[in-house]
Write a protein that holds these residues in place. Structure first.
Motif, PDB file in Angstrom:
ATOM      1  N   ARG A  42       0.823  -1.205   0.000  1.00 23.34           N
ATOM      2  CA  ARG A  42       0.000   0.000   0.000  1.00 23.34           C
ATOM      3  C   ARG A  42       0.860   1.259   0.000  1.00 23.34           C
ATOM      4  O   ARG A  42       0.576   2.219  -0.711  1.00 23.34           O
ATOM      5  N   SER A  43       1.932   1.266   0.772  1.00 27.66           N
ATOM      6  CA  SER A  43       2.767   2.459   0.918  1.00 27.66           C
ATOM      7  C   SER A  43       3.851   2.561  -0.152  1.00 27.66           C
ATOM      8  O   SER A  43       4.449   3.617  -0.319  1.00 27.66           O
ATOM      9  N   GLY A  44       4.144   1.456  -0.816  1.00 26.47           N
ATOM     10  CA  GLY A  44       5.209   1.451  -1.811  1.00 26.47           C
ATOM     11  C   GLY A  44       6.557   1.035  -1.241  1.00 26.47           C
ATOM     12  O   GLY A  44       7.552   0.976  -1.965  1.00 26.47           O
ATOM     13  N   SER A  45       6.597   0.737   0.052  1.00 26.01           N
ATOM     14  CA  SER A  45       7.861   0.350   0.689  1.00 26.01           C
ATOM     15  C   SER A  45       8.421  -0.940   0.111  1.00 26.01           C
ATOM     16  O   SER A  45       9.633  -1.078  -0.061  1.00 26.01           O
ATOM     17  N   ARG A  46       7.552  -1.888  -0.183  1.00 28.68           N
ATOM     18  CA  ARG A  46       7.994  -3.169  -0.725  1.00 28.68           C
ATOM     19  C   ARG A  46       8.724  -2.960  -2.059  1.00 28.68           C
ATOM     20  O   ARG A  46       9.803  -3.507  -2.290  1.00 28.68           O
ATOM     21  N   GLU A  47       8.157  -2.138  -2.917  1.00 28.54           N
ATOM     22  CA  GLU A  47       8.766  -1.873  -4.227  1.00 28.54           C
ATOM     23  C   GLU A  47      10.076  -1.108  -4.071  1.00 28.54           C
ATOM     24  O   GLU A  47      11.057  -1.377  -4.771  1.00 28.54           O
ATOM     25  N   ALA A  48      10.113  -0.153  -3.140  1.00 21.38           N
ATOM     26  CA  ALA A  48      11.337   0.619  -2.905  1.00 21.38           C
ATOM     27  C   ALA A  48      12.470  -0.290  -2.441  1.00 21.38           C
ATOM     28  O   ALA A  48      13.608  -0.166  -2.911  1.00 21.38           O
ATOM     29  N   LEU A  49      12.182  -1.227  -1.556  1.00 21.25           N
ATOM     30  CA  LEU A  49      13.208  -2.167  -1.093  1.00 21.25           C
ATOM     31  C   LEU A  49      13.643  -3.107  -2.203  1.00 21.25           C
ATOM     32  O   LEU A  49      14.831  -3.440  -2.318  1.00 21.25           O
ATOM     33  N   ARG A  50      12.705  -3.536  -3.018  1.00 18.17           N
ATOM     34  CA  ARG A  50      13.056  -4.404  -4.146  1.00 18.17           C
ATOM     35  C   ARG A  50      14.030  -3.703  -5.084  1.00 18.17           C
ATOM     36  O   ARG A  50      15.040  -4.271  -5.510  1.00 18.17           O
ATOM     37  N   LEU A  51      13.739  -2.439  -5.385  1.00 14.90           N
ATOM     38  CA  LEU A  51      14.615  -1.668  -6.275  1.00 14.90           C
ATOM     39  C   LEU A  51      15.986  -1.428  -5.640  1.00 14.90           C
ATOM     40  O   LEU A  51      17.009  -1.518  -6.315  1.00 14.90           O
ATOM     41  N   ARG A  52      16.002  -1.123  -4.341  1.00 23.01           N
ATOM     42  CA  ARG A  52      17.279  -0.925  -3.640  1.00 23.01           C
ATOM     43  C   ARG A  52      18.115  -2.192  -3.683  1.00 23.01           C
ATOM     44  O   ARG A  52      19.312  -2.159  -3.986  1.00 23.01           O
ATOM     45  N   ASN A  53      17.476  -3.321  -3.402  1.00 24.59           N
ATOM     46  CA  ASN A  53      18.206  -4.594  -3.396  1.00 24.59           C
ATOM     47  C   ASN A  53      18.723  -4.940  -4.783  1.00 24.59           C
ATOM     48  O   ASN A  53      19.836  -5.460  -4.930  1.00 24.59           O
ATOM     49  N   GLU A  54      17.938  -4.635  -5.802  1.00 24.87           N
ATOM     50  CA  GLU A  54      18.370  -4.867  -7.181  1.00 24.87           C
ATOM     51  C   GLU A  54      19.600  -4.005  -7.501  1.00 24.87           C
ATOM     52  O   GLU A  54      20.558  -4.468  -8.134  1.00 24.87           O
ATOM     53  N   GLU A  55      19.571  -2.764  -7.031  1.00 27.89           N
ATOM     54  CA  GLU A  55      20.701  -1.859  -7.246  1.00 27.89           C
ATOM     55  C   GLU A  55      21.952  -2.379  -6.530  1.00 27.89           C
ATOM     56  O   GLU A  55      23.061  -2.320  -7.077  1.00 27.89           O
ATOM     57  N   ILE A  56      21.785  -2.910  -5.335  1.00 26.51           N
ATOM     58  CA  ILE A  56      22.917  -3.464  -4.584  1.00 26.51           C
ATOM     59  C   ILE A  56      23.511  -4.660  -5.320  1.00 26.51           C
ATOM     60  O   ILE A  56      24.727  -4.765  -5.483  1.00 26.51           O
ATOM     61  N   GLY A  74      24.105   2.330   4.016  1.00 33.57           N
ATOM     62  CA  GLY A  74      23.849   2.416   5.450  1.00 33.57           C
ATOM     63  C   GLY A  74      23.298   1.128   6.034  1.00 33.57           C
ATOM     64  O   GLY A  74      22.431   1.146   6.903  1.00 33.57           O
ATOM     65  N   LEU A  75      23.799   0.013   5.530  1.00 36.33           N
ATOM     66  CA  LEU A  75      23.339  -1.307   5.972  1.00 36.33           C
ATOM     67  C   LEU A  75      24.496  -2.079   6.595  1.00 36.33           C
ATOM     68  O   LEU A  75      25.663  -1.833   6.273  1.00 36.33           O
ATOM     69  N   ALA A  76      24.160  -3.016   7.446  1.00 38.40           N
ATOM     70  CA  ALA A  76      25.180  -3.866   8.053  1.00 38.40           C
ATOM     71  C   ALA A  76      25.803  -4.768   6.983  1.00 38.40           C
ATOM     72  O   ALA A  76      25.153  -5.121   5.989  1.00 38.40           O
ATOM     73  N   TYR A  77      27.039  -5.137   7.193  1.00 36.93           N
ATOM     74  CA  TYR A  77      27.762  -6.010   6.268  1.00 36.93           C
ATOM     75  C   TYR A  77      26.952  -7.276   5.981  1.00 36.93           C
ATOM     76  O   TYR A  77      26.778  -7.670   4.830  1.00 36.93           O
ATOM     77  N   ASP A  78      26.450  -7.912   7.053  1.00 40.70           N
ATOM     78  CA  ASP A  78      25.693  -9.159   6.888  1.00 40.70           C
ATOM     79  C   ASP A  78      24.391  -8.948   6.119  1.00 40.70           C
ATOM     80  O   ASP A  78      23.953  -9.829   5.384  1.00 40.70           O
ATOM     81  N   THR A  79      23.768  -7.787   6.271  1.00 41.86           N
ATOM     82  CA  THR A  79      22.535  -7.492   5.532  1.00 41.86           C
ATOM     83  C   THR A  79      22.821  -7.397   4.045  1.00 41.86           C
ATOM     84  O   THR A  79      22.093  -7.961   3.228  1.00 41.86           O
ATOM     85  N   VAL A  80      23.882  -6.712   3.686  1.00 41.81           N
ATOM     86  CA  VAL A  80      24.260  -6.600   2.274  1.00 41.81           C
ATOM     87  C   VAL A  80      24.589  -7.978   1.720  1.00 41.81           C
ATOM     88  O   VAL A  80      24.181  -8.329   0.605  1.00 41.81           O
ATOM     89  N   LYS A  81      25.281  -8.766   2.497  1.00 42.61           N
ATOM     90  CA  LYS A  81      25.643 -10.122   2.077  1.00 42.61           C
ATOM     91  C   LYS A  81      24.385 -10.959   1.800  1.00 42.61           C
ATOM     92  O   LYS A  81      24.296 -11.656   0.788  1.00 42.61           O
ATOM     93  N   LYS A  82      23.391 -10.848   2.686  1.00 44.83           N
ATOM     94  CA  LYS A  82      22.131 -11.576   2.487  1.00 44.83           C
ATOM     95  C   LYS A  82      21.425 -11.122   1.208  1.00 44.83           C
ATOM     96  O   LYS A  82      20.872 -11.936   0.473  1.00 44.83           O
ATOM     97  N   ILE A  83      21.432  -9.828   0.970  1.00 43.46           N
ATOM     98  CA  ILE A  83      20.788  -9.290  -0.236  1.00 43.46           C
ATOM     99  C   ILE A  83      21.474  -9.823  -1.481  1.00 43.46           C
ATOM    100  O   ILE A  83      20.830 -10.269  -2.433  1.00 43.46           O
ATOM    101  N   ILE A  84      22.790  -9.785  -1.489  1.00 39.60           N
ATOM    102  CA  ILE A  84      23.564 -10.225  -2.651  1.00 39.60           C
ATOM    103  C   ILE A  84      23.345 -11.703  -2.960  1.00 39.60           C
ATOM    104  O   ILE A  84      23.170 -12.092  -4.106  1.00 39.60           O
ATOM    105  N   TYR A  85      23.323 -12.519  -1.927  1.00 42.30           N
ATOM    106  CA  TYR A  85      23.238 -13.958  -2.143  1.00 42.30           C
ATOM    107  C   TYR A  85      21.821 -14.523  -2.125  1.00 42.30           C
ATOM    108  O   TYR A  85      21.631 -15.708  -2.297  1.00 42.30           O
ATOM    109  N   SER A  86      20.820 -13.649  -1.949  1.00 43.47           N
ATOM    110  CA  SER A  86      19.433 -14.133  -1.997  1.00 43.47           C
ATOM    111  C   SER A  86      19.017 -14.368  -3.446  1.00 43.47           C
ATOM    112  O   SER A  86      19.592 -13.772  -4.367  1.00 43.47           O
TER     113      SER A  86
END
Length: 88
Positions: A42-56, A74-86
């Motif tokens: 509803r707020s568009g947050s889901r799409e914004a995170l999807r686009l951010r993760n795609e950019e990462i 501005g994310l933790a190392y492990d968070t970026v790692k999870k995004i990359i390998y998901s």
């Protein structure tokens, strides 16, 4: 969730039937399947995170390190790692 008087919503016949099971208590009637939207739709947050993760992921494939991406977004190392390998 708000309180609604059953007399204002249900036809008399249905109300009489419901009163055979419940009288003077609260009853929760869930929304129909598919009526609810998932978190952030509803707020568009889901799409914004999807686009951010795609950019990462794209930046990582182009040679940026996890440390650099962690600092940039501005994310933790492990968070970026999870995004990359998901998978998604």
């Amino acid at each position: 969730m708000k309180y609604i008087n059953a007399e204002a919503v249900f036809p008399k016949r249905l109300l009489d039937e419901l009163q055979q099971y419940v009288q003077g208590d609260w009853i929760y009637i869930p929304a129909m399947k598919g009526a609810r939207k998932a978190w952030g739709e509803r707020s568009g947050s889901r799409e914004a995170l999807r686009l951010r993760n795609e950019e990462i992921r794209l930046a990582y494939t182009r040679g940026r390190s996890i440390e650099q991406l962690s600092s940039q977004f501005g994310l933790a190392y492990d968070t970026v790692k999870k995004i990359i390998y998901s998978k998604s």
